[in-house]
Structures are given as C-alpha cells and as structure tokens.
Design a protein around this motif. Structure first.
Motif, PDB file in Angstrom:
ATOM      1  N   UNK A 157      -5.436   3.915  20.173  1.00  0.00           N
ATOM      2  CA  UNK A 157      -5.585   4.380  18.801  1.00  0.00           C
ATOM      3  C   UNK A 157      -5.160   3.241  17.881  1.00  0.00           C
ATOM      4  N   UNK A 158      -5.939   2.987  16.853  1.00  0.00           N
ATOM      5  CA  UNK A 158      -5.624   1.904  15.924  1.00  0.00           C
ATOM      6  C   UNK A 158      -5.650   2.401  14.485  1.00  0.00           C
ATOM      7  N   UNK A 159      -4.721   1.890  13.699  1.00  0.00           N
ATOM      8  CA  UNK A 159      -4.662   2.165  12.262  1.00  0.00           C
ATOM      9  C   UNK A 159      -4.742   0.833  11.534  1.00  0.00           C
ATOM     10  N   UNK A 160      -5.610   0.749  10.540  1.00  0.00           N
ATOM     11  CA  UNK A 160      -5.796  -0.484   9.790  1.00  0.00           C
ATOM     12  C   UNK A 160      -5.634  -0.230   8.302  1.00  0.00           C
ATOM     13  N   UNK A 161      -5.232  -1.254   7.586  1.00  0.00           N
ATOM     14  CA  UNK A 161      -5.130  -1.155   6.148  1.00  0.00           C
ATOM     15  C   UNK A 161      -4.889  -2.516   5.538  1.00  0.00           C
ATOM     16  N   UNK A 162      -4.604  -2.516   4.260  1.00  0.00           N
ATOM     17  CA  UNK A 162      -4.392  -3.763   3.520  1.00  0.00           C
ATOM     18  C   UNK A 162      -2.901  -4.011   3.312  1.00  0.00           C
ATOM     19  N   UNK A 163      -2.476  -5.244   3.580  1.00  0.00           N
ATOM     20  CA  UNK A 163      -1.083  -5.624   3.358  1.00  0.00           C
ATOM     21  C   UNK A 163      -0.905  -6.033   1.900  1.00  0.00           C
ATOM     22  N   UNK A 164       0.026  -5.387   1.233  1.00  0.00           N
ATOM     23  CA  UNK A 164       0.330  -5.714  -0.163  1.00  0.00           C
ATOM     24  C   UNK A 164       1.525  -6.658  -0.256  1.00  0.00           C
ATOM     25  N   UNK A 165       2.502  -6.443   0.630  1.00  0.00           N
ATOM     26  CA  UNK A 165       3.710  -7.273   0.649  1.00  0.00           C
ATOM     27  C   UNK A 165       4.092  -7.491   2.110  1.00  0.00           C
ATOM     28  N   UNK A 166       3.795  -8.690   2.638  1.00  0.00           N
ATOM     29  CA  UNK A 166       4.010  -8.976   4.058  1.00  0.00           C
ATOM     30  C   UNK A 166       5.482  -8.862   4.445  1.00  0.00           C
ATOM     31  N   UNK A 167       6.396  -9.276   3.575  1.00  0.00           N
ATOM     32  CA  UNK A 167       7.831  -9.203   3.892  1.00  0.00           C
ATOM     33  C   UNK A 167       8.276  -7.753   4.047  1.00  0.00           C
TER      34      UNK A 167
ATOM     35  N   UNK B 261      -0.159  -8.122  11.694  1.00  0.00           N
ATOM     36  CA  UNK B 261      -0.712  -8.384  10.371  1.00  0.00           C
ATOM     37  C   UNK B 261      -1.030  -9.870  10.215  1.00  0.00           C
ATOM     38  N   UNK B 262      -1.967 -10.120   9.300  1.00  0.00           N
ATOM     39  CA  UNK B 262      -2.243 -11.490   8.890  1.00  0.00           C
ATOM     40  C   UNK B 262      -2.134 -11.553   7.367  1.00  0.00           C
ATOM     41  N   UNK B 263      -2.814 -12.478   6.716  1.00  0.00           N
ATOM     42  CA  UNK B 263      -2.670 -12.637   5.278  1.00  0.00           C
ATOM     43  C   UNK B 263      -3.229 -11.447   4.486  1.00  0.00           C
ATOM     44  N   UNK B 264      -4.187 -10.722   5.084  1.00  0.00           N
ATOM     45  CA  UNK B 264      -4.885  -9.685   4.326  1.00  0.00           C
ATOM     46  C   UNK B 264      -4.659  -8.273   4.839  1.00  0.00           C
ATOM     47  N   UNK B 265      -4.640  -8.107   6.129  1.00  0.00           N
ATOM     48  CA  UNK B 265      -4.670  -6.751   6.682  1.00  0.00           C
ATOM     49  C   UNK B 265      -3.592  -6.557   7.744  1.00  0.00           C
ATOM     50  N   UNK B 266      -3.351  -5.291   8.064  1.00  0.00           N
ATOM     51  CA  UNK B 266      -2.487  -4.967   9.197  1.00  0.00           C
ATOM     52  C   UNK B 266      -3.275  -4.113  10.177  1.00  0.00           C
ATOM     53  N   UNK B 267      -2.916  -4.190  11.430  1.00  0.00           N
ATOM     54  CA  UNK B 267      -3.501  -3.354  12.482  1.00  0.00           C
ATOM     55  C   UNK B 267      -2.356  -2.879  13.375  1.00  0.00           C
ATOM     56  N   UNK B 268      -2.199  -1.587  13.491  1.00  0.00           N
ATOM     57  CA  UNK B 268      -1.198  -1.001  14.393  1.00  0.00           C
ATOM     58  C   UNK B 268      -1.948  -0.366  15.558  1.00  0.00           C
TER      59      UNK B 268
END
Length: 547
Positions: free
Chosen positions: A106-116, A149-156
C-alpha cells in the motif's frame, strides 16, 4: 523568403498545440503503476474549502481523541495543524494498492511542503527507524514500512503480504518479517517510467479531469488475479467479466447531497455487447402503475432479451442455463420469449396491522413478451411454490394480462397493477427513467414507521431524531453507454438542502459519538448504583431443572 519560412513553422506550432491540448496524459497517475488494483485521489484543496480544519476540530469525536492524555506531542501538533506534518494538505493526496508475487503493498503519496517538518514527523512516528539517503531520495525505514521523500513529493510504502493468495507469507512467521525489500519498492515508484504508470491511461485521464472531491479507480483484472475461485470458473469463460475491466468513480460533497458518478469499462466482447444491447430505458408506465400511496423503495430494470442470450453464450453458461430451466419445466428460449425485458420490485405503504405488527406491500412485476411462453413460467412457479414454500405460497397472489405479470403480498394491489392503467406521479420517476436500471429508497418513510420504537429510550430517541433530520432518500440510476463505458449515478439526498453535505456529516457523526459516550456513562452509573460502588461481585446462581 521569410513568408515561405513562417507558414510551415506556424503550421507545425499549430499541430503541436493541438496535439498537446488533446493529450490523454495526466500528472496524477505519474507515480501509480498501471497494474495497480486500486487507487484513490483525495482533493485536499476542495475538501479543505468545504470543511475547514478549524470546523472539524469542533466535532466531539475529534475533541475526545485530542483530549487523550497519553497522546504524544507530535500527534497533538498534527491535530492542531496538519501543516505541522510537513505535508501540503491543500494538494492532492494519492493512495494506491498494488498486488505482486510477494503479496502486495500500500502506498500513500503527496506533496512535501516542509521537508524538515516531514522528516521530524516521520522519525517521531517510527521510533528507532533507520535513516538513509540515496540518489536524492530520503528514507526512514522500520520493519515493513518506509517513509520517503525528495524535493517535491513524499511516498510512504507499507508491505501487505496478506494480499497473497493463501494468507500471510513470511520468511519467519514468528517474527512476522516480510520478504519484501521495502526500500527497493519505494525506489521503484520514484523510477517508474511513464509508460508503466497510469499517466498515459486514457480511462484514468478521463477520471481525473472530472471535477470532484474523491476519485477512485478499480482494476478488476488485478483484483482477481490469482484468485482460486476465479480459476475454478475458467471453464465457463467467466474471465470475460473481469479481464480488461475497470471501474472508475468520482464522489462530490455538494449542498444537500452526496453525488457519486461511476463508469464501468469491460473487455472487447463485453463492450461490444453493452454497445449493441445496452441502450434500453426503464418502462415508466410500469412505475406509474404501482398502486401505492407511499413507495418506500424500488428496483427497476430494463434489458434486451437477445442481449441476455448473447451474454450467456459469451460466458459459456448456455448448457447450464438450459439444463436448469428444463429441470423446472421450460427452456431458456421460453424464458426469453416470455419476457419483454422490464422488471420492477417495489415496497410500499409500511404500516401496522390489527395486531400491531409492521407490514408492507411487496410487489414484483414484469412486462410480458409472449403470453403462452409466460404461461410456462407461471406453471413452473406454481409447482415450485407448492414444493418449496408449501402453505407460505398461499400468502402470495399473482395476475397476468397481455402486457404485464405481477405477484405480491396484497391481492388487491396485484389485480389493480395488472388491470388498471394508473398514472401515479411519484416525485422520483423523472430522476430514474433515463437509464436501464434504477434503485430508490425513501429514508423518511422508512424511519417514520419506526418512531414509536425509538421513543422507549431518551438517548436513542435523540439519535433517531437527528438521523431523521439528516437523511432524505437515495436515488441510483445506470446503464447508459458512453465513450466506451457504462455509466451510473448515485445521489444521496439530505434533508438540509442548503448546507454542504461534508459539513453535515461532520456534525452528525459528532452528535452520534456524543450520544454513545453518554449511553456508556449511563450504563456505568446504572451498574454502580445497582451493585454498589464497593459491593462484591457474586457469581450468578445456576437454576437446576428436575428431570
């Protein structure tokens, strides 16, 4: 010279613009495998506008969760403001399920707003997790889950070996350690080629361009792959029902209603059948003939008998169907000739009888094609009724004319349906007559008949009254063939027509939760009062029956 140069260039630019505007690609499916069994897209911006987080926090259920003293600080911070997770909650949140040889994940994806912030949240959520970085992708991994995560998105990604046919698959069942390299699985999502994703899938592109709050995608073939039950039916060509079959849907929370639009796609043979025989319409005359004051619910269908014959042939069930029909005294041809292709089931006029028991009128009706063939069906029905139902069969009455057959619980209603050309104008008729199938339930009529029962308990009555104020009816229609698929529409109507349905659901769920908590407190108080706060608990005395 310049003019001769510019004209071809303008032509090329026009072609590029045209091809770009007509592109069937989409960005939402770019990192979802094209073989995903299920995918969902949650429109964060739309849902946030319809139910702001500050309003959600006023829900009693939310308040109860938030008040938990054992809650860790990072969770409470996320409940205070979801932005504290580092996720951009105003962008789309994607969820998908993929099956494979080791089970699935199962994967969840979205946009990273603040990587820290995202990193901090992931580390807090996975105490003792290993943190690594490779090729610009950050990983926080523990057991069967990795947050990346990378510069734009996260994947769990979470391993789900239970999806493998036959149950859990582990190298070490005692330690519940999976066989999947969870980091490699996550990396494969980042490196997924566009051609192997849903980005180029025309059906998925059509889905995501449709306005809505939640979009979902079902790959019926992937869901059934490896299913032993389906393998057992392979001799019947039942695979024709799910190979190259997809279901897409869009849910919208609108003022006073919840709308769900569904589109079903089939393989080549089933699509050909739907296209050739699917353009049927519900018989509105049959709806208007219902001899009732209040229709509580109904199911109406319209089908082409020849289309049914072709469907049976396609699935390889023709021999079984003929065998079953002949065993009860008629042939499959008799059944097709007897039916014109219209079926109706209705429940109406819920009331109490003289003994105080609830009863309602139940009616089944069908349009008659060939009356002699229909007579064979009736004769077989009479025989089976006597053999299987015995005296219970006498509770049902039937009648038949050149146009209609009806059977039901009230003889007067059955005779009136068949013999009278009624013209009842029910308020749901216009909503359901455009397609080949319909479903309708009037919650108000159904619940009002139960009001006396709910008044026995004050809290139950409060919950009942809130439910009565909430739900109006549900109307579902379907069957239209459009752009390669069969369409369905579901409309859940609420009593408050002016307030967004998501806001209403939030308030309603909070009220029900609060009532359940109050009932729990009342039960505990009753137990304490009945037994005494410090009274010893005695074992119940067993009764002995003399032999």
């Amino acid at each position: 010279m310049q003019t001769r140069f510019r004209l071809p260039m303008l032509f090329i630019i026009a072609i590029v613009v045209l091809l770009t505007s007509c592109s069937k690609s989409n960005k939402e499916g770019r990192y979802i495998p094209k073989t995903a069994a299920f995918a969902m897209i949650i429109n964060g911006e739309s849902l946030s506008s319809k139910l702001p987080w500050e309003e959600l926090k006023q829900n009693d259920l939310f308040k109860s969760v938030y008040a938990d003293s054992s809650m860790e600080a990072y969770v409470k911070a996320a409940l205070d403001n979801p932005d504290n997770t580092g996720i951009d909650t105003k962008k789309n949140l994607l969820f998908f399920v993929q099956r494979d040889s080791t089970g699935g994940y199962v994967a969840v994806q979205g946009t990273v707003k603040d990587a820290a912030k995202f990193k901090s949240f992931a580390l807090n959520a996975s105490k003792g997790a290993a943190e690594t970085e490779k090729n610009g992708i950050h990983y926080i991994t523990k057991s069967k889950m990795t947050a990346t995560w990378d510069k734009e998105k996260f994947v769990i990604v979470t391993d789900a070996p239970e999806m493998k046919t036959g149950g859990y698959q582990y190298d070490n069942p005692a330690g519940r350690r999976g066989t999947r390299d969870i980091m490699a699985t996550a990396a494969a999502i980042y490196n997924l080629s566009e051609g192997n994703s849903l980005a180029k899938d025309e059906k998925f592109s059509e889905l995501v361009k449709t306005t809505g709050d939640v979009h979902f995608w079902l790959n019926i073939g992937s869901l059934n792959e490896g299913n032993p039950g389906m393998a057992a039916l392979s001799m019947l060509n039942m695979s024709k029902l799910y190979e190259d079959s997809y279901v897409t849907g869009v849910t919208s929370f609108d003022n006073g209603k919840i709308n769900v639009d569904i589109k079903s796609y089939s393989g080549k043979e089933m699509t050909s059948l739907n296209k050739k025989y699917g353009d049927t319409k519900i018989n509105s005359e049959m709806l208007k003939r219902i001899p009732a004051k209040d229709v509580i619910g109904l199911i109406a269908l319209s089908f082409n008998p020849e289309g049914l014959r072709e469907f049976i042939k396609l699935t390889g069930m023709e021999g079984f169907v003929n065998m079953g029909a002949s065993s009860v005294g008629f042939s499959f041809d008799d059944f097709l000739k007897a039916n014109k292709g219209d079926i109706l089931i209705s429940l109406s006029d819920l009331r109490k009888d003289s003994a105080g028991a609830m009863k309602m009128d139940a009616l089944f009706a069908a349009s008659v094609g060939d009356k002699n063939s229909f007579g064979k069906l009736i004769a077989s029905g009479n025989k089976l009724g006597k053999e299987k139902l015995g005296s219970s069969a006498e509770m049902l009455s039937y009648n038949v004319s050149d146009k209609f057959f009806a059977i039901g619980t009230e003889k007067l209603s059955v005779d009136k349906y068949v013999g009278s050309a009624n013209n009842n104008s029910y308020n749901f008729i216009d909503k359901i007559t455009g397609g080949s199938s319909a479903f309708y339930v009037n919650f108000q009529l159904l619940m009002n008949s139960m009001s006396d029962e709910m008044k026995r308990d004050s809290l139950d009555n409060i919950g009942f009254q809130e439910t009565l104020k909430m739900w109006d009816n549900v109307v579902a229609t379907g069957g239209g063939f459009k752009d390669g698929g069969v369409t369905q529409h579901i409309e859940i109507n609420l009593m408050d027509k002016n307030t967004n349905s998501l806001k209403q659901l939030n308030k309603y769920m909070g009220i029900l939760f609060n009532l359940q908590e109050q009932k729990k407190k009342d039960r505990e108080k009753w137990m304490n009062d009945a037994m005494g706060e410090n009274a010893p608990v005695e074992a119940p005395v067993e009764s002995v029956t003399a032999e």
